[in-house]
Design a protein around this motif. Structure first.
Motif, PDB file in Angstrom:
ATOM      1  N   MET A   1       4.917  -6.720 -25.230  1.00 22.48           N
ATOM      2  CA  MET A   1       5.333  -7.099 -23.898  1.00 22.48           C
ATOM      3  C   MET A   1       4.384  -6.485 -22.884  1.00 22.48           C
ATOM      4  N   LYS A   2       3.876  -7.302 -22.005  1.00 20.52           N
ATOM      5  CA  LYS A   2       2.925  -6.857 -20.977  1.00 20.52           C
ATOM      6  C   LYS A   2       3.669  -6.099 -19.882  1.00 20.52           C
ATOM      7  N   SER A   3       3.126  -4.926 -19.488  1.00 18.21           N
ATOM      8  CA  SER A   3       3.778  -4.169 -18.424  1.00 18.21           C
ATOM      9  C   SER A   3       3.411  -4.768 -17.068  1.00 18.21           C
ATOM     10  N   VAL A   4       4.349  -4.668 -16.152  1.00 17.41           N
ATOM     11  CA  VAL A   4       4.168  -5.209 -14.814  1.00 17.41           C
ATOM     12  C   VAL A   4       3.748  -4.080 -13.885  1.00 17.41           C
ATOM     13  N   GLU A   5       2.705  -4.342 -13.086  1.00 20.06           N
ATOM     14  CA  GLU A   5       2.282  -3.354 -12.101  1.00 20.06           C
ATOM     15  C   GLU A   5       3.247  -3.412 -10.929  1.00 20.06           C
ATOM     16  N   PRO A   6       3.905  -2.290 -10.617  1.00 17.60           N
ATOM     17  CA  PRO A   6       4.826  -2.299  -9.478  1.00 17.60           C
ATOM     18  C   PRO A   6       4.089  -2.674  -8.190  1.00 17.60           C
ATOM     19  N   THR A   7       4.641  -3.641  -7.453  1.00 16.10           N
ATOM     20  CA  THR A   7       4.016  -4.122  -6.225  1.00 16.10           C
ATOM     21  C   THR A   7       5.067  -4.270  -5.132  1.00 16.10           C
ATOM     22  N   VAL A   8       4.712  -3.808  -3.945  1.00 22.25           N
ATOM     23  CA  VAL A   8       5.530  -4.011  -2.750  1.00 22.25           C
ATOM     24  C   VAL A   8       4.721  -4.925  -1.844  1.00 22.25           C
ATOM     25  N   THR A   9       5.326  -6.004  -1.350  1.00 24.97           N
ATOM     26  CA  THR A   9       4.621  -6.968  -0.517  1.00 24.97           C
ATOM     27  C   THR A   9       5.297  -7.102   0.840  1.00 24.97           C
ATOM     28  N   LEU A  10       4.479  -7.051   1.894  1.00 30.53           N
ATOM     29  CA  LEU A  10       4.956  -7.288   3.259  1.00 30.53           C
ATOM     30  C   LEU A  10       4.236  -8.522   3.797  1.00 30.53           C
ATOM     31  N   ARG A  11       4.953  -9.350   4.509  1.00 29.48           N
ATOM     32  CA  ARG A  11       4.332 -10.452   5.251  1.00 29.48           C
ATOM     33  C   ARG A  11       4.800 -10.276   6.687  1.00 29.48           C
ATOM     34  N   VAL A  12       3.855  -9.929   7.555  1.00 30.20           N
ATOM     35  CA  VAL A  12       4.189  -9.624   8.947  1.00 30.20           C
ATOM     36  C   VAL A  12       3.281 -10.403   9.881  1.00 30.20           C
ATOM     37  N   PRO A  13       3.739 -10.624  11.116  1.00 29.26           N
ATOM     38  CA  PRO A  13       2.864 -11.263  12.095  1.00 29.26           C
ATOM     39  C   PRO A  13       1.590 -10.430  12.293  1.00 29.26           C
ATOM     40  N   ALA A  14       0.478 -11.100  12.497  1.00 25.32           N
ATOM     41  CA  ALA A  14      -0.801 -10.414  12.758  1.00 25.32           C
ATOM     42  C   ALA A  14      -0.804  -9.996  14.220  1.00 25.32           C
ATOM     43  N   ALA A  16      -0.402  -6.283  16.792  1.00 20.24           N
ATOM     44  CA  ALA A  16      -0.571  -4.829  16.787  1.00 20.24           C
ATOM     45  C   ALA A  16       0.735  -4.080  16.556  1.00 20.24           C
ATOM     46  N   GLU A  17       1.838  -4.590  17.092  1.00 20.23           N
ATOM     47  CA  GLU A  17       3.097  -3.860  16.970  1.00 20.23           C
ATOM     48  C   GLU A  17       3.635  -3.798  15.541  1.00 20.23           C
ATOM     49  N   TYR A  18       3.065  -4.557  14.602  1.00 20.60           N
ATOM     50  CA  TYR A  18       3.512  -4.524  13.214  1.00 20.60           C
ATOM     51  C   TYR A  18       2.674  -3.605  12.332  1.00 20.60           C
ATOM     52  N   VAL A  19       1.580  -3.088  12.844  1.00 23.33           N
ATOM     53  CA  VAL A  19       0.722  -2.202  12.046  1.00 23.33           C
ATOM     54  C   VAL A  19       1.472  -0.915  11.684  1.00 23.33           C
ATOM     55  N   ASP A  20       2.327  -0.420  12.578  1.00 26.88           N
ATOM     56  CA  ASP A  20       3.121   0.776  12.267  1.00 26.88           C
ATOM     57  C   ASP A  20       4.043   0.546  11.072  1.00 26.88           C
ATOM     58  N   LEU A  21       4.592  -0.660  10.952  1.00 22.76           N
ATOM     59  CA  LEU A  21       5.447  -0.985   9.806  1.00 22.76           C
ATOM     60  C   LEU A  21       4.652  -0.911   8.503  1.00 22.76           C
ATOM     61  N   VAL A  22       3.413  -1.379   8.540  1.00 20.63           N
ATOM     62  CA  VAL A  22       2.538  -1.311   7.369  1.00 20.63           C
ATOM     63  C   VAL A  22       2.262   0.155   7.015  1.00 20.63           C
ATOM     64  N   ARG A  23       1.972   0.968   8.027  1.00 18.52           N
ATOM     65  CA  ARG A  23       1.690   2.392   7.798  1.00 18.52           C
ATOM     66  C   ARG A  23       2.912   3.118   7.228  1.00 18.52           C
ATOM     67  N   LEU A  24       4.109   2.804   7.725  1.00 18.76           N
ATOM     68  CA  LEU A  24       5.330   3.432   7.210  1.00 18.76           C
ATOM     69  C   LEU A  24       5.577   3.047   5.752  1.00 18.76           C
ATOM     70  N   THR A  25       5.340   1.790   5.432  1.00 20.80           N
ATOM     71  CA  THR A  25       5.512   1.332   4.056  1.00 20.80           C
ATOM     72  C   THR A  25       4.504   2.030   3.141  1.00 20.80           C
ATOM     73  N   LEU A  26       3.266   2.134   3.601  1.00 16.38           N
ATOM     74  CA  LEU A  26       2.243   2.843   2.836  1.00 16.38           C
ATOM     75  C   LEU A  26       2.680   4.275   2.571  1.00 16.38           C
ATOM     76  N   GLU A  66      -0.602 -10.611   5.036  1.00 14.76           N
ATOM     77  CA  GLU A  66       0.179 -10.196   3.880  1.00 14.76           C
ATOM     78  C   GLU A  66      -0.441  -8.919   3.348  1.00 14.76           C
ATOM     79  N   ILE A  67       0.390  -7.904   3.167  1.00 13.30           N
ATOM     80  CA  ILE A  67      -0.083  -6.615   2.675  1.00 13.30           C
ATOM     81  C   ILE A  67       0.626  -6.347   1.361  1.00 13.30           C
ATOM     82  N   ARG A  68      -0.165  -6.108   0.303  1.00 12.73           N
ATOM     83  CA  ARG A  68       0.386  -5.805  -1.017  1.00 12.73           C
ATOM     84  C   ARG A  68      -0.023  -4.389  -1.410  1.00 12.73           C
TER      85      ARG A  68
END
Length: 149
Positions: A1-14, A16-26, A66-68
Motif C-alpha cells: 500500500m502506497k503511503s500518502v503524503e500529508p497535505t493541507v491545501t488553501l484556496r484564497v483570493p489573491a 494582500a489581506e489573505y497572506v496572513d492566513l497563509v502564514r498562520l497555516t504555515l 492555491e497554497i499546498r
C-alpha cells in the motif's frame, strides 16, 4: 500500500489581506512537524514573498491562489500557485553573484523576491504554466537535531 503524503491545501483570493492566513497555516503545519522557530520565521518570509508575487503580478482583476503544504520525509514543501499571467522566472543559480553586478539601488522594486526565497529555503522551483499561471515550490528540510527532538 502506497503511503500518502500529508497535505493541507488553501484556496484564497489573491489579495494582500489573505497572506496572513497563509502564514498562520504555515506556522501550524511547520510547528506540528518539528521545525524550529527560526526556520518557521524564514519560511514565513519566503511564502509571503511568493504570495505577494501572485497578489501583485498575476491578475489584473480578482483571482485566486492555491497554497499546498506537503509533508515529505524530513521536509515541508509549500506550493504557491496562481492562474494569472505567467512570467519567465530568472531564478539565480547558487554560484551567480547575488546582485548580478547591480547595486541594490539599481534593482527594480520587488526584484529581490526570488533571491530572498532562495536564501531562506533549501530549494526553490518556479514553473510557468502553458495556459498561464505560475507555481512556486519552496522546500525546507528539517535539520538533523530537529528531527531527533
Amino acid at each position: 500500500m502506497k503511503s500518502v503524503e500529508p497535505t493541507v491545501t488553501l484556496r484564497v483570493p489573491a489579495a494582500a489581506e489573505y497572506v496572513d492566513l497563509v502564514r498562520l497555516t504555515l506556522y501550524g503545519v511547520a510547528s506540528k512537524i518539528g521545525f524550529s522557530y527560526e526556520d518557521i520565521e524564514d519560511m514565513k518570509v519566503a511564502v509571503s514573498e511568493a504570495c505577494n508575487n501572485a497578489v501583485l503580478h498575476a491578475y489584473e482583476e480578482a483571482g485566486f491562489m492555491e497554497i499546498r503544504f506537503t509533508v515529505r520525509e524530513g521536509a515541508l514543501s509549500i506550493s504557491v500557485k496562481d492562474e494569472g499571467r505567467s512570467f519567465e522566472p530568472r531564478v539565480p543559480s547558487a554560484d551567480a553573484p547575488a546582485l548580478l553586478g547591480k547595486s541594490i539601488d539599481d534593482l527594480q522594486a520587488g526584484g529581490l523576491g526570488l533571491f530572498l526565497m532562495q536564501a531562506l529555503m533549501d530549494d526553490v522551483e518556479v514553473h510557468g504554466g502553458d495556459g498561464g499561471g505560475t507555481e512556486v515550490i519552496l522546500t525546507k528540510r528539517l535539520a538533523r537535531s530537529e528531527e531527533m527532538a
